[in-house]
Design an enzyme around this catalytic site. Structure first.
Site, PDB file in Angstrom:
ATOM      1  N   SER A 141       0.854  -1.191   0.000  1.00 30.07           N
ATOM      2  CA  SER A 141       0.000   0.000   0.000  1.00 30.07           C
ATOM      3  C   SER A 141       0.884   1.233   0.000  1.00 30.07           C
ATOM      4  O   SER A 141       2.024   1.204   0.484  1.00 30.07           O
ATOM      5  CB  SER A 141      -0.897   0.020   1.235  1.00 30.07           C
ATOM      6  OG  SER A 141      -1.584   1.257   1.358  1.00 30.07           O
ATOM      7  N   TYR A 154      -1.894  -0.905  10.274  1.00 29.07           N
ATOM      8  CA  TYR A 154      -2.000  -1.224   8.847  1.00 29.07           C
ATOM      9  C   TYR A 154      -0.798  -0.674   8.087  1.00 29.07           C
ATOM     10  O   TYR A 154      -0.165  -1.385   7.294  1.00 29.07           O
ATOM     11  CB  TYR A 154      -3.300  -0.635   8.307  1.00 29.07           C
ATOM     12  CG  TYR A 154      -3.508  -0.790   6.818  1.00 29.07           C
ATOM     13  CD1 TYR A 154      -4.086  -1.938   6.304  1.00 29.07           C
ATOM     14  CD2 TYR A 154      -3.141   0.220   5.929  1.00 29.07           C
ATOM     15  CE1 TYR A 154      -4.285  -2.090   4.930  1.00 29.07           C
ATOM     16  CE2 TYR A 154      -3.334   0.080   4.564  1.00 29.07           C
ATOM     17  CZ  TYR A 154      -3.908  -1.076   4.071  1.00 29.07           C
ATOM     18  OH  TYR A 154      -4.095  -1.209   2.713  1.00 29.07           O
TER      19      TYR A 154
END
Length: 283
Positions: A141, A154
């Protein structure tokens, strides 16, 4: 016309929705046989019916090594082997500051996002060696590259995925197994709603909100869609990227190219604001 993945067999985790589903659809269209591994059994059954003998569903919780081993093993028992692994299953969290860290939830995030792909690589490698090599793709990401694009756990986990991909690529390159990562930007999937703690049904509706608003936040005025990441995965899975390993491919509509003023002429430049007092005065 031959597909770019003719004769190839792939396992895609998180394969029945979002980026995973978009990649299953594209891989099948390009000639691959696919094991879609997920925990959404009803959607998995529908996917099998839709694609007949080209797709098999495997129930797979990526925090359980036995599930990962079974999903990878299904590729061999059903389709004869394994050439491509797309470690794509993902979740998010609500821990946005250090003060909000919950140890058990932190561990769960890392189990899904880092330990799961690591075990996928472990179990895929022997089957790929039987085929003379292969391609492993991990979903990272932009949150793993820069601060501010995701919750704390995350973002930390996705940074680990980027580096794990690099280290695994170094170890496996002599065996002709390539390992790369994809770093998506704002993609219209349910993960944003999930990060807010919304139920799955409501989180799915958030994808439409992302599609509507993301184009306003990035240089390319187009919503990022699962098929955009699927195209990147296709490139990394195919022979077109045979000279590429240990890299992270950023697919984000340009949102990380720089601060807004670098691409939006109407946005104020913070650099120019620092020197505003030195600017020539009219008259």
């Amino acid at each position: 016309m031959a597909g770019r993945l003719d004769g190839k067999v792939a396992v895609i985790t998180g394969g029945v929705s979002g980026i995973g589903l978009g990649t299953v659809e594209l891989f099948v269209a390009e000639g691959a046989k696919v094991v879609a591994a997920d925990i959404q059994d009803e959607k998995g059954a529908m996917l099998e019916r839709r694609f007949g003998g080209q797709v098999r569903y495997a129930r797979c919780d990526v925090t359980l090594e036995a599930d990962i081993a079974a999903a990878v093993g299904l590729a061999k028992s059903e389709f004869g082997g394994l050439d491509i692994l797309f470690n794509n299953a993902g979740i998010s969290d609500m821990m946005r500051t250090v003060a909000e860290i919950e140890p058990e939830r932190w561990s769960w995030i890392f189990d899904v996002l880092v330990r799961g792909p690591a075990l996928g690589i472990k179990h895929a490698t022997p089957l790929m060696l039987e085929r003379g090599g292969g391609s492993i793709i991990n979903t990272a990401s932009i949150a793993g590259l820069q601060a501010g694009w995701g919750p704390l756990a995350y973002s930390s986990a996705k940074a680990a995925v980027v580096h794990m991909s690099r280290c695994a690529a170094a170890q496996l390159s002599p065996q002709k197994i390539r390992v790369n990562a994809i770093c998506p930007g704002l993609i219209a999937t349910s993960i944003f709603g999930a990060s807010l703690g919304l139920p799955r049904e409501v989180a799915d509706q958030m994808a439409a909100r992302v599609a509507e608003n993301a184009p306003k936040a990035q240089p390319i005025p187009k919503a990022g869609m699962p098929e955009d990441i699927a195209q990147a995965a296709l490139y990394l899975a195919s022979d077109a990227s045979v000279f590429m390993t240990g890299q992270h491919l950023v697919v984000d509509g340009g949102i990380t190219v720089g601060s807004r003023h670098s691409w939006d002429p109407e946005a104020a430049s913070p650099l120019m604001a620092l020197f505003a007092d030195f600017a020539p005065q009219p008259g």
